[in-house]
Motif scaffolding. Structure first.
Motif, mmCIF file in Angstrom:
data_model
loop_
_atom_site.group_PDB
_atom_site.id
_atom_site.type_symbol
_atom_site.label_atom_id
_atom_site.label_comp_id
_atom_site.label_asym_id
_atom_site.label_seq_id
_atom_site.Cartn_x
_atom_site.Cartn_y
_atom_site.Cartn_z
ATOM 1 N N GLU A 1 -18.903 -41.430 24.420
ATOM 2 C CA GLU A 1 -17.711 -41.615 23.848
ATOM 3 C C GLU A 1 -16.630 -40.458 23.931
ATOM 4 O O GLU A 1 -15.537 -40.542 23.526
ATOM 5 N N ASN A 2 -17.114 -39.244 24.072
ATOM 6 C CA ASN A 2 -16.506 -38.174 24.298
ATOM 7 C C ASN A 2 -15.837 -37.968 25.675
ATOM 8 O O ASN A 2 -14.409 -37.813 25.882
ATOM 9 N N THR A 3 -16.882 -37.934 26.668
ATOM 10 C CA THR A 3 -16.288 -37.728 27.997
ATOM 11 C C THR A 3 -15.501 -38.784 28.565
ATOM 12 O O THR A 3 -14.736 -38.822 29.597
ATOM 13 N N ILE A 4 -15.727 -40.208 28.095
ATOM 14 C CA ILE A 4 -14.972 -41.296 28.639
ATOM 15 C C ILE A 4 -13.539 -41.157 28.277
ATOM 16 O O ILE A 4 -12.704 -41.655 29.141
ATOM 17 N N LEU A 5 -13.070 -40.358 27.536
ATOM 18 C CA LEU A 5 -11.743 -40.032 27.160
ATOM 19 C C LEU A 5 -10.777 -39.301 28.229
ATOM 20 O O LEU A 5 -9.917 -39.609 28.513
#
Length: 314
Positions: free
Chosen positions: A277-281
């Motif tokens: 959910e962090n790297t997808i940003l």
């Protein structure tokens, strides 16, 4: 009871459930036109063996299936007694999804017709058999754990059996099946393994042999989906190597092939070895939009399963 602590199965009392026909004889059934009522129960099945913790893509796919399909139940067939980890807790943040998701005790089969599953593909070959058996018991919608459901699949629930089979392909896609439990294709499919299990080839028995032995002779046993199930591996180029590929929204499902990204798209994998959910940003490829839409979407189906009744235990 939620799936993390219970295997009690529930059947919701909802309008479309009552329209599922308990048909057992499909002789002369037309899988091109189908019928004007639902044959396939609105149950989604996943198989998950030997892995106790969900990852980000697992949850994205479960969530996407829930949002698009509005299933009555999601059954996770597993040999894990209790799931753990961060994303198991994340599921609790979506109570409507969490409360319809159940675990059903399941173990990898060891053999078929006296032929032992062996070699590097043994677990995959066991899963190929188990998904057929699951559909023969329950009926419903089987999804590989990295299948992203884009559109509602109810239009396919009026057929006896539905699967992806691309034009000129000598094999079917095994990632998405919809079936009535009495679909004629299912027992014939299992029978193709008799005396012919090939442990050395990943996709022979599950993908090629049913085409050669059954479907080229009797294509009427299934409703054929040629492109909309996204079972063509080439489609992943647009997910992981292309920005803003909007045509993903025209698919009904897409097989993400997420476990193959490391060698199919090594540069992409090297830069983003972990998708969460962090790297997808900052992931500047099409899959970002898909993941964001599923993971960060607000609940829109609140309490649609508020009235349930217990029917059995497994």
């Amino acid at each position: 009871m939620p799936f993390l602590s219970s295997i009690l199965l529930r059947w919701p009392l909802c309008l479309h459930c009552r329209h599922v026909a308990d048909k057992t004889d499909f002789e002369d059934f037309n899988n091109n036109s189908g019928v004007d009522y639902y044959l396939v129960p609105n149950i989604i099945h996943f198989i998950r063996w030997n892995i106790s913790a969900f990852n980000f893509v697992d949850i994205v796919c479960i969530r996407a299936a829930y949002i698009a399909q509005k299933p009555d139940r999601i059954l996770i067939h597993t040999n894990i007694k209790k799931f753990s980890g961060k994303y198991s807790e994340v599921l609790k943040e979506w109570p409507d999804l969490y409360n319809i998701t159940e675990i059903v005790e399941s173990y990898p089969p060891k053999s078929i017709f006296g032929q032992r599953f062996r070699g590097p593909f043994a677990l995959s070959h066991g899963s190929d058999i188990e998904r057929i058996r699951i559909l023969m018991k329950y009926g419903g919608i089987y999804l590989d754990r990295d299948v992203y459901v884009v559109q509602n699949l109810n239009k396919y629930r009026k057929y006896e059996m539905v699967l992806g089979w691309i034009n000129n392909w000598p094999r079917i896609g095994t990632m998405v099946y919809l079936a009535h439990k009495d679909a004629r294709f299912l027992p014939l499919y299992i029978k193709t393994y008799q005396g012919s299990y090939n442990a050395s080839v990943w996709y022979y028995n599950a993908g090629r042999k049913p085409v050669e032995d059954i479907l080229l002779k009797r294509p009427e046993l299934i409703h054929r989906v040629k492109t909309k199930f996204g079972v063509n591996v080439e489609i992943t180029h647009y997910l992981y190597n292309t920005q803003n590929w909007s045509d993903w929204k025209k698919q009904d499902t897409i097989h993400l092939c997420i476990n193959h990204r490391n060698y199919m798209y090594p540069d992409n994998f090297k830069r983003y070895p972990i998708l969460d959910e962090n790297t997808i940003l900052t992931y500047n490829y099409t899959f970002r939009e898909m993941a964001m839409q599923a993971y960060f979407a607000r609940d829109t189906l609140t309490n649609h399963l508020s009235n349930t009744t217990s029917i059995s235990t497994t």
